[in-house]
Design a protein around this motif. Sequence first.
Motif, short mmCIF file in Angstrom:
data_model
loop_
_atom_site.label_atom_id
_atom_site.label_comp_id
_atom_site.label_asym_id
_atom_site.label_seq_id
_atom_site.Cartn_x
_atom_site.Cartn_y
_atom_site.Cartn_z
N VAL A 1 -35.31 40.56 14.80
CA VAL A 1 -35.48 41.38 13.37
C VAL A 1 -36.98 41.93 13.45
O VAL A 1 -37.83 41.44 14.06
N THR A 2 -36.91 43.06 13.01
CA THR A 2 -38.19 43.73 12.75
C THR A 2 -38.81 43.51 11.46
O THR A 2 -38.23 43.03 10.36
N THR A 3 -40.39 43.53 11.55
CA THR A 3 -41.06 43.55 9.97
C THR A 3 -40.65 44.39 9.22
O THR A 3 -40.59 44.35 7.93
N GLU A 4 -39.90 45.79 9.58
CA GLU A 4 -39.49 46.72 8.66
C GLU A 4 -38.32 46.08 7.92
O GLU A 4 -38.22 46.43 6.67
N ALA B 1 -41.31 35.90 17.00
CA ALA B 1 -40.89 34.91 16.01
C ALA B 1 -42.33 34.37 14.96
O ALA B 1 -42.15 34.24 13.98
N ALA B 2 -43.16 34.00 15.67
CA ALA B 2 -44.55 33.30 15.11
C ALA B 2 -45.05 34.59 14.44
O ALA B 2 -45.26 34.43 13.07
N THR B 3 -45.09 35.81 14.60
CA THR B 3 -45.81 36.86 13.99
C THR B 3 -45.02 37.45 12.93
O THR B 3 -45.37 37.61 11.69
N ALA B 4 -43.66 37.48 13.15
CA ALA B 4 -42.96 38.07 12.11
C ALA B 4 -42.66 36.90 10.96
O ALA B 4 -42.57 37.44 9.94
N ASP C 1 -28.34 40.90 8.13
CA ASP C 1 -28.24 39.26 8.33
C ASP C 1 -29.30 38.62 8.46
O ASP C 1 -29.90 38.79 9.65
N LEU C 2 -29.58 37.95 7.75
CA LEU C 2 -30.91 37.06 7.66
C LEU C 2 -30.62 35.60 7.97
O LEU C 2 -31.57 34.78 7.64
N VAL C 3 -29.51 35.43 8.26
CA VAL C 3 -29.13 33.94 8.71
C VAL C 3 -28.70 33.66 10.25
O VAL C 3 -28.94 32.63 10.72
N GLY C 4 -28.45 35.03 10.61
CA GLY C 4 -28.04 34.55 12.21
C GLY C 4 -27.42 33.84 12.66
O GLY C 4 -27.19 33.09 13.59
N GLY C 5 -25.95 33.54 11.76
CA GLY C 5 -25.16 32.78 12.28
C GLY C 5 -25.48 31.17 12.46
O GLY C 5 -25.10 30.41 13.19
N LEU C 6 -26.34 30.99 11.22
CA LEU C 6 -27.17 29.86 11.29
C LEU C 6 -28.12 29.34 12.41
O LEU C 6 -27.88 28.47 13.03
#
Length: 404
Positions: free
Chosen positions: A375-378, A307-310, A45-50
């Motif tokens: 979310v992880t960088t992996e 959030a900034a680094t990822a 899930d790369l939207v996260g419920g908007l």
Amino acid sequence: MGARNDELLERYQRSVLGVFGLPPLVLAHGSGCHVWDVDGKRYLDLVGGLAVNALGHGHPALVSAISKQAGEAIHVSNLFTSEGQIALAERLVTLAGAPEGSAVFFANSGAEAIEAAIKLSRRTGRSGIVAAEGAFHGRTTGALALTHKPAYREPFEPLIPGVTHVAYGDEEALRAAVTDATAAVVLEPVQGEAGVLSPGPAYLRLARELTTAHGALLVLDEIQTGIGRTGTWFAFQQAGVVPDAITVAKGLGGGVPIGALVAFGPEVAGLLTAGQHGSTFGGNPLAAAAGLAVLQAIEDEGLVQHAATAGRHLVDAVTALHHPLVREVRGAGLLRAIVLTEPVAAQVAASAREAGFIVNPVAPDALRLAPPLVVTTEQLDEFVAALPALLDAATAPQPTSEES
């Protein structure tokens, strides 16, 4: 799609008002950054419920907090208050860096927070509001007047009068629009619905200068950009401005409905007085417990910095693909858009879903990503590794009827 998904969607069409069209999936449950549909297929899930599910799905701190609160008191109405409501208001004021005398009004959604901001602006004795082209502030009728997209607005006109839309990021247009008749300038630091667009910090600083000079309020809509999403607690903090009010929602509750208007300083907070606004459910014990749990987990797990680094990691990884269909990656933190050279975002999103990734085709040439802050960088790399094939599939020649 599987059999059960199809069956449930048929029932959906018969029973749910069709304002959302027909969804592609019926989701059953989630864990972390993954969700499963009713047929058992897993998706990243790369939207996260908007941009709502800041802690992903099933985060133990959030589950524990709302389970505990549900056993104590879910709702008490605003005839009374609760310790959690007070603590959450205090926490928001602190995180926003708001001055002494600032105060919070709690609602149930971002649109309701905007409605409160509109009423706040009317208490200045003026009625003019300046908003931006491309803006999305909600679909209730007041918020809709500030929202720019004609397809959303036109079926419900006439809306509240006095709203002027200016080109987003155009400093001269903003200078011309703000006058002594302006009650408020309402802006998103990053426009999510318009395709993750940013006007840059100088534009927000100019908005602050103009509103101060003309005695108007500067209201920043942090509904999508707030709660760590862009790599600071609030996006306005990256521009070095102090607004008169911000609106917050989405990520604050981690999935439990909540919205808030934070009024900066006693003069602004004092504009709305007893009886001039209200909300039956706003800031109830369950929502307050969720908000406190989300904020504490974000702090404990270092998710603002993550959030900034990822986000930078995602930009670098997608850019390194050097794919001809990718023009750029824009945005901040974990609110990003992969901008395409062709208007095939919907096709890419459909292919991604088939491959087990959920992304949002926010514009014909842009894919919006707003994954959970956990979310992880992996996991991001897993998506990036699959992206070239998804992009290629979207632009591959389609077989003719003879070939098929």
